[in-house]
Design a protein around this motif. Structure first.
Motif, PDB file in Angstrom:
ATOM      1  N   SER A  67     -63.448  43.592 -54.055  1.00  0.00           N
ATOM      2  CA  SER A  67     -64.156  44.545 -54.898  1.00  0.00           C
ATOM      3  C   SER A  67     -65.472  43.937 -55.383  1.00  0.00           C
ATOM      4  CB  SER A  67     -63.301  44.927 -56.110  1.00  0.00           C
ATOM      5  OG  SER A  67     -64.079  45.654 -57.044  1.00  0.00           O
ATOM      6  N   PRO A  68     -66.603  44.649 -55.217  1.00  0.00           N
ATOM      7  CA  PRO A  68     -67.890  44.113 -55.688  1.00  0.00           C
ATOM      8  C   PRO A  68     -68.042  44.172 -57.196  1.00  0.00           C
ATOM      9  CG  PRO A  68     -68.174  46.324 -54.829  1.00  0.00           C
ATOM     10  CD  PRO A  68     -66.740  45.949 -54.550  1.00  0.00           C
ATOM     11  N   TYR A  69     -67.081  44.811 -57.896  1.00  0.00           N
ATOM     12  CA  TYR A  69     -67.212  44.979 -59.336  1.00  0.00           C
ATOM     13  C   TYR A  69     -66.597  43.851 -60.152  1.00  0.00           C
ATOM     14  CZ  TYR A  69     -68.590  49.722 -58.103  1.00  0.00           C
ATOM     15  OH  TYR A  69     -69.236  50.804 -57.580  1.00  0.00           O
ATOM     16  N   VAL A  70     -65.893  42.924 -59.509  1.00  0.00           N
ATOM     17  CA  VAL A  70     -65.266  41.827 -60.249  1.00  0.00           C
ATOM     18  C   VAL A  70     -66.350  40.874 -60.751  1.00  0.00           C
ATOM     19  CG1 VAL A  70     -63.685  39.867 -60.088  1.00  0.00           C
ATOM     20  CG2 VAL A  70     -63.165  42.009 -58.892  1.00  0.00           C
ATOM     21  N   PRO A  71     -66.374  40.586 -62.065  1.00  0.00           N
ATOM     22  CA  PRO A  71     -67.384  39.648 -62.588  1.00  0.00           C
ATOM     23  C   PRO A  71     -67.178  38.254 -62.009  1.00  0.00           C
ATOM     24  CG  PRO A  71     -66.398  40.940 -64.348  1.00  0.00           C
ATOM     25  CD  PRO A  71     -65.561  41.176 -63.129  1.00  0.00           C
ATOM     26  N   ARG A  72     -68.290  37.614 -61.599  1.00  0.00           N
ATOM     27  CA  ARG A  72     -68.238  36.265 -61.044  1.00  0.00           C
ATOM     28  C   ARG A  72     -69.444  35.481 -61.558  1.00  0.00           C
ATOM     29  NH1 ARG A  72     -67.171  39.678 -56.530  1.00  0.00           N
ATOM     30  NH2 ARG A  72     -64.986  39.607 -55.902  1.00  0.00           N
ATOM     31  N   PRO A  73     -69.344  34.153 -61.560  1.00  0.00           N
ATOM     32  CA  PRO A  73     -70.501  33.354 -61.992  1.00  0.00           C
ATOM     33  C   PRO A  73     -71.729  33.628 -61.133  1.00  0.00           C
ATOM     34  CG  PRO A  73     -68.533  31.994 -61.884  1.00  0.00           C
ATOM     35  CD  PRO A  73     -68.179  33.317 -61.264  1.00  0.00           C
ATOM     36  N   ASN A  74     -72.855  33.727 -61.761  1.00  0.00           N
ATOM     37  CA  ASN A  74     -74.134  33.917 -61.075  1.00  0.00           C
ATOM     38  C   ASN A  74     -74.147  35.167 -60.197  1.00  0.00           C
ATOM     39  OD1 ASN A  74     -75.083  31.358 -62.110  1.00  0.00           O
ATOM     40  ND2 ASN A  74     -73.847  30.373 -60.515  1.00  0.00           N
ATOM     41  N   TYR A  75     -73.521  36.220 -60.685  1.00  0.00           N
ATOM     42  CA  TYR A  75     -73.426  37.456 -59.903  1.00  0.00           C
ATOM     43  C   TYR A  75     -73.474  38.642 -60.860  1.00  0.00           C
ATOM     44  CZ  TYR A  75     -71.365  41.188 -57.074  1.00  0.00           C
ATOM     45  OH  TYR A  75     -71.129  42.365 -56.435  1.00  0.00           O
ATOM     46  N   ALA A  76     -74.271  39.636 -60.526  1.00  0.00           N
ATOM     47  CA  ALA A  76     -74.384  40.844 -61.346  1.00  0.00           C
ATOM     48  C   ALA A  76     -73.690  41.997 -60.622  1.00  0.00           C
ATOM     49  CB  ALA A  76     -75.846  41.187 -61.594  1.00  0.00           C
ATOM     50  N   PRO A  77     -72.527  42.416 -61.098  1.00  0.00           N
ATOM     51  CA  PRO A  77     -71.824  43.519 -60.432  1.00  0.00           C
ATOM     52  C   PRO A  77     -72.644  44.802 -60.506  1.00  0.00           C
ATOM     53  CG  PRO A  77     -70.385  42.364 -61.968  1.00  0.00           C
ATOM     54  CD  PRO A  77     -71.773  41.900 -62.238  1.00  0.00           C
ATOM     55  N   PRO A  78     -72.494  45.685 -59.521  1.00  0.00           N
ATOM     56  CA  PRO A  78     -73.180  46.976 -59.577  1.00  0.00           C
ATOM     57  C   PRO A  78     -72.601  47.850 -60.678  1.00  0.00           C
ATOM     58  CG  PRO A  78     -71.658  46.924 -57.727  1.00  0.00           C
ATOM     59  CD  PRO A  78     -71.673  45.538 -58.308  1.00  0.00           C
ATOM     60  N   THR A  79     -73.362  48.838 -61.089  1.00  0.00           N
ATOM     61  CA  THR A  79     -72.912  49.759 -62.125  1.00  0.00           C
ATOM     62  C   THR A  79     -71.947  50.770 -61.525  1.00  0.00           C
ATOM     63  OG1 THR A  79     -74.991  49.553 -63.326  1.00  0.00           O
ATOM     64  CG2 THR A  79     -73.642  51.495 -63.802  1.00  0.00           C
ATOM     65  N   PRO A  80     -70.749  50.945 -62.098  1.00  0.00           N
ATOM     66  CA  PRO A  80     -69.833  51.976 -61.595  1.00  0.00           C
ATOM     67  C   PRO A  80     -70.423  53.360 -61.833  1.00  0.00           C
ATOM     68  CG  PRO A  80     -68.995  51.039 -63.627  1.00  0.00           C
ATOM     69  CD  PRO A  80     -70.177  50.210 -63.239  1.00  0.00           C
ATOM     70  N   SER A  81     -70.204  54.255 -60.894  1.00  0.00           N
ATOM     71  CA  SER A  81     -70.854  55.566 -60.937  1.00  0.00           C
ATOM     72  C   SER A  81     -70.449  56.388 -62.158  1.00  0.00           C
ATOM     73  CB  SER A  81     -70.558  56.351 -59.656  1.00  0.00           C
ATOM     74  OG  SER A  81     -69.163  56.539 -59.493  1.00  0.00           O
ATOM     75  N   TRP A  82     -69.211  56.191 -62.656  1.00  0.00           N
ATOM     76  CA  TRP A  82     -68.773  57.016 -63.783  1.00  0.00           C
ATOM     77  C   TRP A  82     -69.600  56.753 -65.031  1.00  0.00           C
ATOM     78  CZ3 TRP A  82     -67.095  54.886 -68.327  1.00  0.00           C
ATOM     79  CH2 TRP A  82     -66.641  53.561 -68.306  1.00  0.00           C
ATOM     80  N   LYS A  83     -70.175  55.552 -65.154  1.00  0.00           N
ATOM     81  CA  LYS A  83     -70.988  55.253 -66.328  1.00  0.00           C
ATOM     82  C   LYS A  83     -72.299  56.036 -66.341  1.00  0.00           C
ATOM     83  CE  LYS A  83     -69.467  50.599 -67.622  1.00  0.00           C
ATOM     84  NZ  LYS A  83     -69.949  49.249 -68.007  1.00  0.00           N
ATOM     85  N   LEU A  84     -72.699  56.541 -65.188  1.00  0.00           N
ATOM     86  CA  LEU A  84     -73.954  57.274 -65.083  1.00  0.00           C
ATOM     87  C   LEU A  84     -73.775  58.773 -65.270  1.00  0.00           C
ATOM     88  CD1 LEU A  84     -75.446  55.344 -62.032  1.00  0.00           C
ATOM     89  CD2 LEU A  84     -75.795  54.890 -64.468  1.00  0.00           C
ATOM     90  N   MET A  85     -72.521  59.230 -65.399  1.00  0.00           N
ATOM     91  CA  MET A  85     -72.277  60.658 -65.584  1.00  0.00           C
ATOM     92  C   MET A  85     -72.792  61.116 -66.947  1.00  0.00           C
ATOM     93  SD  MET A  85     -68.439  61.082 -64.014  1.00  0.00           S
ATOM     94  CE  MET A  85     -68.100  60.710 -62.299  1.00  0.00           C
ATOM     95  N   ASP A  86     -73.440  62.274 -66.967  1.00  0.00           N
ATOM     96  CA  ASP A  86     -74.047  62.780 -68.189  1.00  0.00           C
ATOM     97  C   ASP A  86     -73.036  62.936 -69.318  1.00  0.00           C
ATOM     98  OD1 ASP A  86     -76.399  64.981 -66.458  1.00  0.00           O
ATOM     99  OD2 ASP A  86     -76.522  62.860 -66.992  1.00  0.00           O
ATOM    100  N   GLU A  87     -71.814  63.363 -68.995  1.00  0.00           N
ATOM    101  CA  GLU A  87     -70.843  63.635 -70.036  1.00  0.00           C
ATOM    102  C   GLU A  87     -70.236  62.364 -70.640  1.00  0.00           C
ATOM    103  OE1 GLU A  87     -68.377  64.238 -66.157  1.00  0.00           O
ATOM    104  OE2 GLU A  87     -70.463  64.332 -66.836  1.00  0.00           O
ATOM    105  N   LEU A  88     -70.544  61.214 -70.038  1.00  0.00           N
ATOM    106  CA  LEU A  88     -69.972  59.959 -70.521  1.00  0.00           C
ATOM    107  C   LEU A  88     -71.018  58.933 -70.941  1.00  0.00           C
ATOM    108  CD1 LEU A  88     -67.209  59.467 -67.782  1.00  0.00           C
ATOM    109  CD2 LEU A  88     -66.897  60.394 -70.084  1.00  0.00           C
ATOM    110  N   ASN A  89     -72.192  58.974 -70.326  1.00  0.00           N
ATOM    111  CA  ASN A  89     -73.144  57.885 -70.480  1.00  0.00           C
ATOM    112  C   ASN A  89     -73.562  57.646 -71.921  1.00  0.00           C
ATOM    113  OD1 ASN A  89     -76.266  56.977 -70.424  1.00  0.00           O
ATOM    114  ND2 ASN A  89     -75.136  56.035 -68.743  1.00  0.00           N
TER     115      ASN A  89
END
Length: 208
Positions: A174-196
């Motif tokens: 999974s590219p979303y797992v936090p790791r040293p020296n790595y910036a995970p991508p933003t999950p799409s649900w965080k960009l939804m208007d009803e949630l952001n």
């Protein structure tokens, strides 16, 4: 028209004091409330059904009378979990190691949690409710070699963000797992208007 469906089990609020304390500490109370508002159901909806009915496995959480937890893998061919109606699902007890940890816990404490995960499509849904055991022959006839069955009356049904689920058979982590020296991508649900707008102020995905 009369409603002869089973009553929903008595359940506590979505969040208790311990959860609230951590939400306040880390600034997530708003998004927790928003997710509960827009995602939580008290019935098995079409989305939940689409994960439950073809499932080859799920994870079952139970606890004994003193609250000590146990987690068990339950598996079978697709369709081994039956959606009986919008409030109830059922699965069989097949001969296993003889511990009867999950079933024994259900006799002592009917509250259960179920986690369904589609590893290929990277989707998951939680089901919390009250369970009961049955040895009714008509019910057991839905499965081959079932010695008993568990019927769960649901109280909370809600999807979870799938970002930490690895691709099936570990083709890709999974590219979303936090790791040293790595910036995970933003999950799409965080960009939804009803949630952001309910995201914590410090979340970089939150639009001003």
């Amino acid at each position: 028209m009369s409603d002869d469906r089973p009553a929903k089990p008595s359940m506590p609020p979505m969040f208790h004091e311990g959860m609230r304390a951590l939400q306040d500490k880390f600034g997530t109370r708003r998004i927790a409330d928003r997710l509960a508002e827009v995602r939580r159901k008290d019935v098995i909806d079409d989305y939940a059904r689409s994960l439950i009915e073809p499932a080859r496995f799920f994870l079952l959480a139970t606890a004994d009378a003193d609250g000590w937890p146990d987690c068990s893998w339950k598996g079978g061919d697709p369709g081994f979990v039956k959606v009986l109606d919008e409030r109830r699902l059922a699965f069989p007890s097949i001969n296993g190691n003889g511990h009867y940890r999950s079933l024994g816990n259900i006799l002592a404490n009917p509250k259960v949690g179920m986690l369904f995960v589609d590893l290929e499509e990277r989707r998951r849904v939680r089901v919390n409710g009250a369970a009961e055991l049955t040895e009714d022959p008509e019910t057991l006839s839905m499965w081959h070699a079932a010695e008993a069955a568990v019927i769960v009356t649901v109280a909370h049904v809600f999807p979870n963000c799938p970002r930490y689920i690895p691709t099936y058979r570990m083709v890709e982590e999974s590219p979303y797992v936090p790791r040293p020296n790595y910036a995970p991508p933003t999950p799409s649900w965080k960009l939804m208007d009803e949630l952001n707008d309910a995201l914590p102020d410090h979340d970089p995905a939150r639009r001003s």
